[in-house]
Design an enzyme around this catalytic site. Sequence first.
Site, mmCIF file in Angstrom:
data_model
loop_
_atom_site.group_PDB
_atom_site.id
_atom_site.type_symbol
_atom_site.label_atom_id
_atom_site.label_comp_id
_atom_site.label_asym_id
_atom_site.label_seq_id
_atom_site.Cartn_x
_atom_site.Cartn_y
_atom_site.Cartn_z
ATOM 1 N N HIS A 181 -10.860 7.495 49.222
ATOM 2 C CA HIS A 181 -11.341 8.870 49.291
ATOM 3 C C HIS A 181 -10.754 9.730 48.170
ATOM 4 C CE1 HIS A 181 -13.363 11.989 51.742
ATOM 5 N NE2 HIS A 181 -12.475 12.796 51.224
ATOM 6 N N TYR A 239 -35.936 18.531 50.904
ATOM 7 C CA TYR A 239 -36.128 19.072 49.549
ATOM 8 C C TYR A 239 -34.893 18.858 48.690
ATOM 9 C CZ TYR A 239 -36.311 22.662 45.908
ATOM 10 O OH TYR A 239 -36.249 23.327 44.720
#
Length: 389
Positions: free
Chosen positions: A326, A362
């Site tokens: 991470h 979108y």
Amino acid sequence: MPLTEIAIKAIKPGQKIVRHHDERGLYLEVSPAGGRWWRFKYSFGGKEKRLSLGTYPEVSLKAARGKRDEYRVMLQGGIDPGADRKAQKIEAAGDHAFEKVARQWWAHWKIGKSPRHADYAIRRLEADVFPEIGGQGMGTITTKAIVACVRKIEQRGAHDLAHKQLNKISQVYRYAVANDLAERNPAADIVPSDVLKPVRATNMARVSVRELPALLKAIEAYEGKPVTRLALRLMALTFVRTSELIAAPWSEIDGDVWRIPKERMKMPAPHIVPLSTQAQALLAELKRITGDGEYLFPGERSGSMSNNTILYALYRMGYRSRMTGHGFRGLASTILHEQGWSHDHIELQLAHSARDEVSAAYNHALYLEPRRQMMQAWADYLDTQQVLG
């Protein structure tokens, strides 16, 4: 539609900065606090640039359009209006212009520093500070102007850099006062915690930006399984989450993009990762090793690579409690913000954006071209760092 005085007066502040466009590059930027700034967007030398034309209502719509048209005439004559305005300010301020004094400070300060560190310091001043206060005289810059400068850096998500640049401005002023180039240091009146958000702590271990070259060198020299080394390299190049990396099937690789479906993202939309030329070359190398299987990184017995494989590899390289998978995400976020990339583009690439069902469909492909450019620049940056490691 073009703006009108009536339309401008009817604008209500929103929860974030909103741009209301007029014509030919002119727009009005309205902040949540109600501030209204005229901006002129233009291109010069292949780069997109912006100039502030003052605030409304002090500068009327008619006056803003007049200034815009003046700058458009300059552009037609091959003159960059931003550079011209900066040059005039510096000339008017003479030897006491902040940029001139800052460059004197830098020439003195860089003695004994590594060339890379010194170059980074002046480049950040050139990108973040000089455009805001560089042309002003040392004695005319107010505390308010300095606060506005560093908050602008913070607003694009570069929290660490905002704190660093406030410190650099103060160093320049201390040098100026000591060398009789300024009477006082207005930055000394600013307590960082009063004007900037605290630097966010993270529970995920990661090395510092300064340690990145050595880490990349260690990954390249890793003596474990080649597939594990390639997994570490791909994670550095794409900074996806560990779970997204280790369970990736070959079916998600689509030419120069990696399409992670929404089911694996646990989000309402898929996530698109533009693949740099370096990432594509790495995948071609990986294909020769694991291409016959379902996963990019197959497990030793079945399924995909274990979640601990990345972590244990970092342990073997000497990064126990210092770096996690991470951690590559945090490094990428910090460095890309400091390099001036769009906060929105970085957040989209990190898949941090909170998205509902409608907007997600979108947004998952939003800003793909600028993100593609950003990811290629990131890969090129990692190449330079590896050489330095």
